[in-house]
Design an enzyme around this catalytic site. Structure first.
Site, PDB file in Angstrom:
ATOM      1  N   ILE A 259      -7.976   6.938  -0.907  1.00 42.51           N
ATOM      2  CA  ILE A 259      -7.681   5.513  -1.019  1.00 42.51           C
ATOM      3  C   ILE A 259      -8.430   4.874   0.140  1.00 42.51           C
ATOM      4  O   ILE A 259      -8.389   5.351   1.277  1.00 42.51           O
ATOM      5  CB  ILE A 259      -6.164   5.231  -0.973  1.00 42.51           C
ATOM      6  N   SER A 260      -9.151   3.793  -0.148  1.00 39.75           N
ATOM      7  CA  SER A 260     -10.050   3.212   0.860  1.00 39.75           C
ATOM      8  C   SER A 260      -9.283   2.606   2.025  1.00 39.75           C
ATOM      9  O   SER A 260      -8.092   2.316   1.928  1.00 39.75           O
ATOM     10  CB  SER A 260     -10.914   2.133   0.219  1.00 39.75           C
ATOM     11  N   GLN A 261     -10.028   2.369   3.092  1.00 43.89           N
ATOM     12  CA  GLN A 261      -9.476   1.714   4.291  1.00 43.89           C
ATOM     13  C   GLN A 261      -9.099   0.272   3.928  1.00 43.89           C
ATOM     14  O   GLN A 261      -9.912  -0.447   3.331  1.00 43.89           O
ATOM     15  CB  GLN A 261     -10.581   1.738   5.347  1.00 43.89           C
TER      16      GLN A 261
ATOM     17  N   ARG B 192       0.826  -1.216   0.000  1.00 39.32           N
ATOM     18  CA  ARG B 192       0.000   0.000   0.000  1.00 39.32           C
ATOM     19  C   ARG B 192       0.858   1.263   0.000  1.00 39.32           C
ATOM     20  O   ARG B 192       0.426   2.326  -0.454  1.00 39.32           O
ATOM     21  CB  ARG B 192      -0.955  -0.024   1.199  1.00 39.32           C
TER      22      ARG B 192
END
Ligand code: SAH
Length: 216
Positions: free
Chosen positions: A63-65, A37
């Site tokens: 950016i998603s969890q 990530r």
């Protein structure tokens, strides 16, 4: 190059947090271990890349969890021969994870800059089975339809009709549904011979699905 001890420790905690939050599918965990990530979070927020939290990316998006990425990927039940459509490329993180689990990923964003940056990353990482496109994803991608799996990573008030239509019979779509300024519900849609079945998975919070192209 191998990680310094602090980064290695953060990555270990990252995977532990995913498991704790219900990401248990070994293929999904392995993909999330392989896709770093840290590559998808740039600048200011880089040192929080391994926290289980959404983070800002360019064009006012997020950016998603990671645990939500994991749970959505798991809910999609992706197979190695699948052709997958993702709406909302954003940083490219979700598409990169999907690309390790299926045959081909088409990912669409309405912001040119995000698509260009994600494409450069896919190239650097050697992820050759992803096609990233600038378009209004609420219309889907008719020229490549139908899809085995569709993942929408922006919230719509209802699952967009064109996306439902572009799902194969036997296909699955995961989409956050609800008002953009409120908590939304993550829905899984299965298309059967005689129609669509819906089940509610959990509460989530995503940026809205916006029609038309972005300015940048
Ligand atoms: N999946 C991304 C996070 C997505 S954030 C990741 O892994 O980083 C949601 C994205 O949806 C944003 O980048 C936004 O630009 C995009 N988006 C919103 N409406 C859209 C539309 N109609 N078509 C395509 N992309 C859209």
């Amino acid at each position: 190059m191998s990680d310094d001890p602090e980064t290695a420790e953060r990555k270990m905690r990252f995977l532990f947090a995913l498991r704790q939050r219900g990401v248990t599918d070994p293929r999904v965990l392995e993909a999330m271990e392989r896709i770093d990530r840290g590559e998808f979070v740039r600048g200011h927020f880089e040192d929080r890349a391994y926290d289980d939290t959404p983070l800002p990316i360019p064009c006012g998006q997020t950016i998603s969890q990671p645990s939500v990425v994991g749970l959505m990927t798991q809910a999609l039940e992706v197979g190695p021969r699948d052709k997958v459509l993702e709406i909302g490329t954003g940083s490219g993180y979700q598409a990169a994870i999907l690309s390790l689990l299926c045959r081909r990923v088409y990912t669409i964003d309405r912001h040119r800059r995000l698509v260009a940056e994600a494409e450069a990353l896919f190239r650097d990482l050697g992820l050759t089975n992803i096609t990233a496109l600038v378009a209004d994803g609420s219309r889907g991608l008719p020229e490549q339809a139908p899809f085995d799996r569709i993942m929408v990573t922006a919230a719509a008030e209802d699952p967009p009709g064109p996306l439902l239509a572009q799902l194969k019979i036997g296909g699955i779509m995961v989409v956050p549904v609800g008002q953009s300024d409120a908590v939304q519900t993550l829905i899984r849609v299965r298309r059967g011979e005689n129609g669509y079945d819906y089940d509610e998975l959990r509460q989530v919070r995503f940026v809205p699905l916006v029609e038309g192209l972005g300015q940048t």
